[in-house]
Motif scaffolding. Structure first.
Motif, PDB file in Angstrom:
ATOM      1  N   ARG A 148       0.800  -1.208   0.004  1.00 24.44           N
ATOM      2  CA  ARG A 148      -0.018   0.020  -0.082  1.00 24.44           C
ATOM      3  C   ARG A 148       0.923   1.157  -0.004  1.00 24.44           C
ATOM      4  O   ARG A 148       0.446   2.222  -0.744  1.00 24.44           O
ATOM      5  CB  ARG A 148      -0.955   0.233   1.399  1.00 24.44           C
ATOM      6  N   PHE A 149       1.975   1.328   0.811  1.00 25.83           N
ATOM      7  CA  PHE A 149       2.508   2.663   1.116  1.00 25.83           C
ATOM      8  C   PHE A 149       3.671   2.934   0.193  1.00 25.83           C
ATOM      9  O   PHE A 149       4.359   1.820  -0.223  1.00 25.83           O
ATOM     10  CB  PHE A 149       3.061   2.743   2.443  1.00 25.83           C
ATOM     11  N   GLY A 150       3.921   3.913  -0.002  1.00 27.75           N
ATOM     12  CA  GLY A 150       4.880   4.542  -0.934  1.00 27.75           C
ATOM     13  C   GLY A 150       4.549   4.110  -2.363  1.00 27.75           C
ATOM     14  O   GLY A 150       5.522   4.137  -3.185  1.00 27.75           O
ATOM     15  N   GLN A 151       3.602   3.947  -2.649  1.00 23.59           N
ATOM     16  CA  GLN A 151       3.008   3.453  -4.051  1.00 23.59           C
ATOM     17  C   GLN A 151       2.132   4.155  -4.756  1.00 23.59           C
ATOM     18  O   GLN A 151       1.583   4.018  -5.844  1.00 23.59           O
ATOM     19  CB  GLN A 151       2.276   2.176  -4.099  1.00 23.59           C
TER      20      GLN A 151
ATOM     21  N   ILE B 197      -4.660   3.392 -18.553  1.00 25.29           N
ATOM     22  CA  ILE B 197      -4.480   4.116 -17.183  1.00 25.29           C
ATOM     23  C   ILE B 197      -4.984   3.306 -15.911  1.00 25.29           C
ATOM     24  O   ILE B 197      -6.018   2.799 -16.054  1.00 25.29           O
ATOM     25  CB  ILE B 197      -5.627   5.471 -17.621  1.00 25.29           C
ATOM     26  N   ASP B 198      -4.229   3.627 -14.884  1.00 23.30           N
ATOM     27  CA  ASP B 198      -4.592   2.910 -13.675  1.00 23.30           C
ATOM     28  C   ASP B 198      -3.610   3.641 -12.367  1.00 23.30           C
ATOM     29  O   ASP B 198      -3.066   4.724 -12.900  1.00 23.30           O
ATOM     30  CB  ASP B 198      -4.122   1.332 -13.795  1.00 23.30           C
ATOM     31  N   HIS B 199      -3.918   3.407 -11.267  1.00 21.76           N
ATOM     32  CA  HIS B 199      -3.134   4.002 -10.310  1.00 21.76           C
ATOM     33  C   HIS B 199      -2.171   2.673  -9.431  1.00 21.76           C
ATOM     34  O   HIS B 199      -1.680   3.259  -8.687  1.00 21.76           O
ATOM     35  CB  HIS B 199      -3.990   4.530  -9.058  1.00 21.76           C
ATOM     36  N   LEU B 200      -2.386   1.501  -9.992  1.00 22.90           N
ATOM     37  CA  LEU B 200      -1.625   0.367  -9.416  1.00 22.90           C
ATOM     38  C   LEU B 200      -0.137  -0.008 -10.103  1.00 22.90           C
ATOM     39  O   LEU B 200      -0.402  -0.261 -11.425  1.00 22.90           O
ATOM     40  CB  LEU B 200      -2.512  -0.852  -9.355  1.00 22.90           C
ATOM     41  N   GLU B 201       0.911   0.151  -9.762  1.00 22.16           N
ATOM     42  CA  GLU B 201       2.024   0.172 -10.431  1.00 22.16           C
ATOM     43  C   GLU B 201       2.233  -1.039 -11.161  1.00 22.16           C
ATOM     44  O   GLU B 201       3.034  -1.338 -12.177  1.00 22.16           O
ATOM     45  CB  GLU B 201       3.397   0.815  -9.707  1.00 22.16           C
ATOM     46  N   HIS B 202       1.964  -2.142 -10.189  1.00 17.22           N
ATOM     47  CA  HIS B 202       2.376  -3.355 -10.712  1.00 17.22           C
ATOM     48  C   HIS B 202       1.563  -3.767 -11.990  1.00 17.22           C
ATOM     49  O   HIS B 202       2.036  -4.722 -12.857  1.00 17.22           O
ATOM     50  CB  HIS B 202       2.283  -4.311  -9.737  1.00 17.22           C
ATOM     51  N   ASN B 217      -0.123   6.624 -14.603  1.00 13.94           N
ATOM     52  CA  ASN B 217      -0.585   6.631 -13.305  1.00 13.94           C
ATOM     53  C   ASN B 217      -1.409   7.827 -13.219  1.00 13.94           C
ATOM     54  O   ASN B 217      -0.808   8.784 -12.935  1.00 13.94           O
ATOM     55  CB  ASN B 217       0.342   6.412 -12.389  1.00 13.94           C
ATOM     56  N   PHE B 218      -2.740   7.744 -13.071  1.00 15.48           N
ATOM     57  CA  PHE B 218      -3.542   8.651 -12.704  1.00 15.48           C
ATOM     58  C   PHE B 218      -3.108   9.715 -11.498  1.00 15.48           C
ATOM     59  O   PHE B 218      -3.403  10.833 -11.474  1.00 15.48           O
ATOM     60  CB  PHE B 218      -4.964   8.650 -12.879  1.00 15.48           C
ATOM     61  N   THR B 219      -2.774   8.877 -10.626  1.00 26.27           N
ATOM     62  CA  THR B 219      -2.115   9.739  -9.223  1.00 26.27           C
ATOM     63  C   THR B 219      -1.229  10.700  -9.653  1.00 26.27           C
ATOM     64  O   THR B 219      -0.872  11.555  -8.567  1.00 26.27           O
ATOM     65  CB  THR B 219      -1.998   8.767  -8.043  1.00 26.27           C
ATOM     66  N   GLU B 220      -0.374  10.521 -10.642  1.00 20.73           N
ATOM     67  CA  GLU B 220       0.823  11.403 -10.906  1.00 20.73           C
ATOM     68  C   GLU B 220       0.383  12.388 -11.651  1.00 20.73           C
ATOM     69  O   GLU B 220       1.319  13.489 -11.905  1.00 20.73           O
ATOM     70  CB  GLU B 220       1.823  10.585 -11.716  1.00 20.73           C
ATOM     71  N   TYR B 221      -0.824  12.659 -11.785  1.00 18.83           N
ATOM     72  CA  TYR B 221      -1.097  13.876 -12.758  1.00 18.83           C
ATOM     73  C   TYR B 221      -2.442  14.433 -12.150  1.00 18.83           C
ATOM     74  O   TYR B 221      -3.200  13.880 -11.405  1.00 18.83           O
ATOM     75  CB  TYR B 221      -1.576  13.434 -13.975  1.00 18.83           C
ATOM     76  N   GLY B 222      -2.232  15.882 -12.024  1.00 18.44           N
ATOM     77  CA  GLY B 222      -3.460  16.373 -11.336  1.00 18.44           C
ATOM     78  C   GLY B 222      -4.940  16.339 -12.116  1.00 18.44           C
ATOM     79  O   GLY B 222      -5.796  16.073 -11.330  1.00 18.44           O
ATOM     80  N   ASP B 223      -4.692  16.143 -13.088  1.00 22.28           N
ATOM     81  CA  ASP B 223      -6.019  16.153 -14.125  1.00 22.28           C
ATOM     82  C   ASP B 223      -5.573  15.236 -15.194  1.00 22.28           C
ATOM     83  O   ASP B 223      -5.055  15.610 -16.247  1.00 22.28           O
ATOM     84  CB  ASP B 223      -6.352  17.314 -14.488  1.00 22.28           C
ATOM     85  N   ILE B 224      -5.986  13.986 -15.101  1.00 17.55           N
ATOM     86  CA  ILE B 224      -5.588  13.049 -16.151  1.00 17.55           C
ATOM     87  C   ILE B 224      -6.440  13.150 -17.688  1.00 17.55           C
ATOM     88  O   ILE B 224      -5.691  13.043 -18.611  1.00 17.55           O
ATOM     89  CB  ILE B 224      -6.066  11.551 -15.843  1.00 17.55           C
ATOM     90  N   VAL B 225      -7.518  13.943 -17.441  1.00 19.93           N
ATOM     91  CA  VAL B 225      -8.384  14.276 -18.846  1.00 19.93           C
ATOM     92  C   VAL B 225      -7.417  15.254 -19.545  1.00 19.93           C
ATOM     93  O   VAL B 225      -7.297  14.989 -20.516  1.00 19.93           O
ATOM     94  CB  VAL B 225      -9.488  14.847 -18.290  1.00 19.93           C
ATOM     95  N   LEU B 226      -6.880  16.407 -18.899  1.00 22.60           N
ATOM     96  CA  LEU B 226      -6.170  17.241 -19.565  1.00 22.60           C
ATOM     97  C   LEU B 226      -4.993  16.567 -20.047  1.00 22.60           C
ATOM     98  O   LEU B 226      -4.523  16.998 -21.272  1.00 22.60           O
ATOM     99  CB  LEU B 226      -5.800  18.257 -18.504  1.00 22.60           C
ATOM    100  N   ASP B 359      -0.080  -7.537  -2.612  1.00 21.58           N
ATOM    101  CA  ASP B 359       0.787  -8.490  -3.052  1.00 21.58           C
ATOM    102  C   ASP B 359       0.875  -8.837  -4.437  1.00 21.58           C
ATOM    103  O   ASP B 359       1.182  -9.702  -5.096  1.00 21.58           O
ATOM    104  CB  ASP B 359       0.444 -10.037  -2.669  1.00 21.58           C
ATOM    105  N   GLY B 360       0.785  -7.653  -5.168  1.00 16.29           N
ATOM    106  CA  GLY B 360       0.876  -7.527  -6.653  1.00 16.29           C
ATOM    107  C   GLY B 360      -0.007  -8.553  -7.519  1.00 16.29           C
ATOM    108  O   GLY B 360       0.203  -8.895  -8.605  1.00 16.29           O
ATOM    109  N   MET B 361      -1.405  -8.801  -6.901  1.00 12.13           N
ATOM    110  CA  MET B 361      -2.139  -9.494  -7.438  1.00 12.13           C
ATOM    111  C   MET B 361      -2.799  -8.869  -8.662  1.00 12.13           C
ATOM    112  O   MET B 361      -3.301  -7.780  -8.577  1.00 12.13           O
ATOM    113  CB  MET B 361      -3.213  -9.848  -6.466  1.00 12.13           C
ATOM    114  N   ILE B 362      -2.727  -9.700  -9.885  1.00  9.86           N
ATOM    115  CA  ILE B 362      -3.629  -9.371 -10.780  1.00  9.86           C
ATOM    116  C   ILE B 362      -4.792 -10.394 -11.110  1.00  9.86           C
ATOM    117  O   ILE B 362      -5.898  -9.785 -11.167  1.00  9.86           O
ATOM    118  CB  ILE B 362      -2.507  -9.216 -12.267  1.00  9.86           C
ATOM    119  N   LYS B 363      -4.371 -11.509 -11.269  1.00 12.57           N
ATOM    120  CA  LYS B 363      -5.684 -12.695 -11.606  1.00 12.57           C
ATOM    121  C   LYS B 363      -5.498 -13.714 -10.544  1.00 12.57           C
ATOM    122  O   LYS B 363      -4.489 -14.576 -10.590  1.00 12.57           O
ATOM    123  CB  LYS B 363      -5.764 -12.977 -12.997  1.00 12.57           C
TER     124      LYS B 363
END
Ligand code: NAD
Ligand code: ZN
Ligand code: ZN
Lengths: 200, 371
Positions: A148-151, B197-202, B217-226, B359-363
């Motif tokens: 969760r953290f630092g991510q 686009i997502d916010h989970l790096e893995h 990663n949408f959390t890295e941008y103030g406004d992903i639409v822009l 834990d990096g889970m995808i499927k």
């Protein structure tokens, strides 16, 4: 660009894309796309050998949407309506799917159902356990913190709400049980003190 | 969520089969009833709509399957002959769900989709055994087969609903299994650029390797639409695919009012971003699932921009013949999305990990103890 008739150019040519991405363009022709167009008559009825299927026996009055002209020939019977939740559900089905009441009653019935089952489970050898049944154990075995953290995760902003929403009602219920037990104990001790209950 | 001993299901209809489950999966859709967002989810319901297994019993009218056959079962329950099925809209079958007309039949997905117990179990009742299941081809791996029963078919279908033409810029919101397959499928249909686009790096990492996509990663941008307008020379994308659905993050109020307090059918954050990120006259394909209550969708923008919005639950079996070719040719490798194998006995932990994306889970696959 956008303020002229031309489409902004794409950095890679089709040949470059085909080289980089296995299968690029194999479904370029819409004829190769199974769901285009949307409606396609299935001459073989996908294996069905009926026009209208045989009807599944109705073993209890099966609740159904009033927007259906009849009970469908096949239906699930996983959890027939029962208890207070069942009564609310049956009532919800008197409203069409177009009515908000239909869905709000069903959502309310789900919460009533949960508590009817929690209470019933306390009369069994396997009472509900909010610790094991929420799976929070995985927090400790599968990197709850480092996942969760630092991510830069957006959901961390509201995840603190989960224990409140899931655990809150349990804590409230425990509080009610505790204060109920205390007042019973108090009145029993009063009964015990001089043989009869004091009347004010 | 707990494991219960239940009676083995019985055939209730002459065209039923009983299948002994060998491998199942948890889908992003399972999270919606798990979080109380799917109305009429009854206590005691067995979840799970992605599974493969062995036919254990067949009803008296079953002709196309026999006991012992290894089958993959589409997540849709469908009859084959109603108005919808006759036209290939299997996910909209009118003969299997008495509880609602607005959605078809789905295994293990509440009574709103028909009240059928699901496949995260040892045994499951499979209605219309002559219509839904197919035997698993010899060359196909079990993991590919189980993922073809929903996630893969849905992602591929989602790309088709985008009506992609050569050179289109396609944005896929959500890098879950559905979004990752949709992104790869967009290339198969000739996209010129695919952005995930997502916010989970893995998951974004998987989008780059598995789906060959550009990622944000949408959390890295103030406004992903822009940001999407900037990267498309201010035009906007030609196609957007919503592979997020009802529990979308990125807006606290939208998320909490839907996923936590059930005041709307779903949090349309990704859908609203899709509407605002595409160019005028674009197409939006909605694979993300939403509940039956209203949601705060920016419909005015969709209207004023002249958007075409295509939606549906995927008619899985209709995708199979072509999808089987793509899997066989190595163009799509669904099993590469599998990150975890959960014993059925640990199902509660499995759901928690998938829901909290630990834990990096995808499927995650679910392995019944008897399998
Ligand atoms: N139409 C169908 O037939 C069908 C079938 C299967 C699944 N679904 C639906 O598709 C959706 C995705 O399924 P999945 O199995 O991939 O689920 P998932 O939960 O694994 O993936 C969802 C992803 O969206 C991301 N996300 C959250 N908010 C976002 C936002 N605002 N913008 C971009 N990404 C965001 C999450 O981080 C997550 O990676 C679900 O809603 C599911 O119910 C529909
Ligand atoms: Zn699903
Ligand atoms: Zn049908």
């Amino acid at each position: 660009m956008t303020y002229t008739p031309h489409k902004p150019p794409i950095a890679e040519s089709p040949d470059e894309l085909r080289k980089r991405i296995p299968g690029w363009g194999v479904d370029l022709d819409a004829k190769d796309r199974p769901s285009v167009p949307k409606l396609q008559f299935q001459e073989d009825f996908t294996g069905a050998h009926w026009e209208f299927p045989e009807r599944q026996p109705e073993k209890y009055p099966r609740e159904r949407s009033v927007e259906h002209g009849m009970l469908t020939p096949v239906f699930g019977i996983a959890q027939p309506p029962s208890g207070v939740a069942g009564a609310i559900r049956r009532y919800a089905y008197t409203y069409s799917e177009g009515r908000t009441a239909h869905w709000l009653l069903l959502i309310a019935a789900d919460r009533v159902d949960a508590w009817e089952h929690h209470l019933k489970s306390f009369l069994t050898l396997r009472p509900d356990n909010p610790i094991t049944e929420t799976g929070v154990k995985a927090e400790f075995t599968h990197n709850g913190l480092s996942s969760r953290f630092g991510q830069n995760r957006a959901d961390v902003k509201h995840q603190w709400l989960d224990p409140v929403i899931v655990g809150g009602p349990w804590i409230a219920a425990a509080g009610i049980v505790y204060s109920g037990a205390r007042s019973v104990a108090r009145s029993l001790s009063l009964v015990g003190s001089d043989g009869h209950r004091q009347v004010h | 969520m707990r494991v219960e001993e239940k009676d083995r299901p019985k055939t209730e209809h002459p065209n039923d089969a009983i299948v002994r489950v060998q491998l199942a999966a948890i889908c992003g859709s399972d999270l919606h009833p798990h979080h109380g967002m799917m109305p009429d989810t009854r206590i005691g319901h067995t979840f799970g709509h992605e599974f493969i297994g062995v036919v254990d019993e067949v009803g008296s009218s079953v002709r196309n399957l026999s006991v012992g056959d290894r089958v993959m079962v589409p997540f849709n329950i469908f009859c084959g002959t109603c108005w919808y099925c006759a036209r290939g809209l299997y996910s909209n079958c009118h003969n299997v769900n008495p509880n609602a007309t607005a959605v078809g039949g789905i295994y293990g997905y509440s009574h709103t989709t028909g009240g059928y117990d699901g496949g995260q179990a040892e045994f499951v009742r499979v209605p219309f055994a002559d219509v839904g299941p197919s035997t698993i081809p010899d060359w196909m791996s079990d993991e590919d087969a189980v993922l073809l029963t929903d996630a893969t078919a849905t992602g591929y279908f989602g790309a088709q609903l985008g009506d992609i033409v050569e050179g289109d810029v396609v944005i896929v919101f959500g890098a879950g299994p559905v979004g990752l397959i949709a992104a790869k499928s967009a290339w198969l249909m000739g996209a010129g650029r695919v952005i995930v686009i997502d916010h989970l790096e893995h998951r974004l990492e998987k989008a780059r390797t598995f789906a060959h996509a550009e990622t944000y990663n949408f959390t890295e941008y103030g406004d992903i639409v822009l940001e999407m307008k900037k990267t498309t020379d201010w035009l906007g994308a030609d196609v957007a695919i919503d592979a997020v659905g009802a529990e979308a993050d990125g807006n606290f109020t939208q998320h909490v009012t839907s996923a936590k307090f059930k005041l709307q059918g779903g949090s349309p954050v990704a859908l609203n971003w899709a509407i605002d990120s595409v160019r005028k006259g674009a197409t939006i394909s909605v694979m993300g699932a939403y509940g039956p209550l209203f949601s705060a969708v920016k419909f005015g923008d969709a209207m004023n921009k002249g958007l075409t919005i295509h939606t549906n639950r995927a008619p899985v079996k209709r995708q199979w013949p072509r999808l089987f070719e793509h899997v066989r040719n190595g163009y799509l490798k669904p099993s590469e999305l599998v990150t975890h194998r959960i014993p059925l006995d640990d199902i509660a932990e499995g759901y928690h990990m998938f829901s909290a994306k630990l834990d990096g889970m995808i499927k995650p696959l679910v392995v019944p103890s008897a399998a």
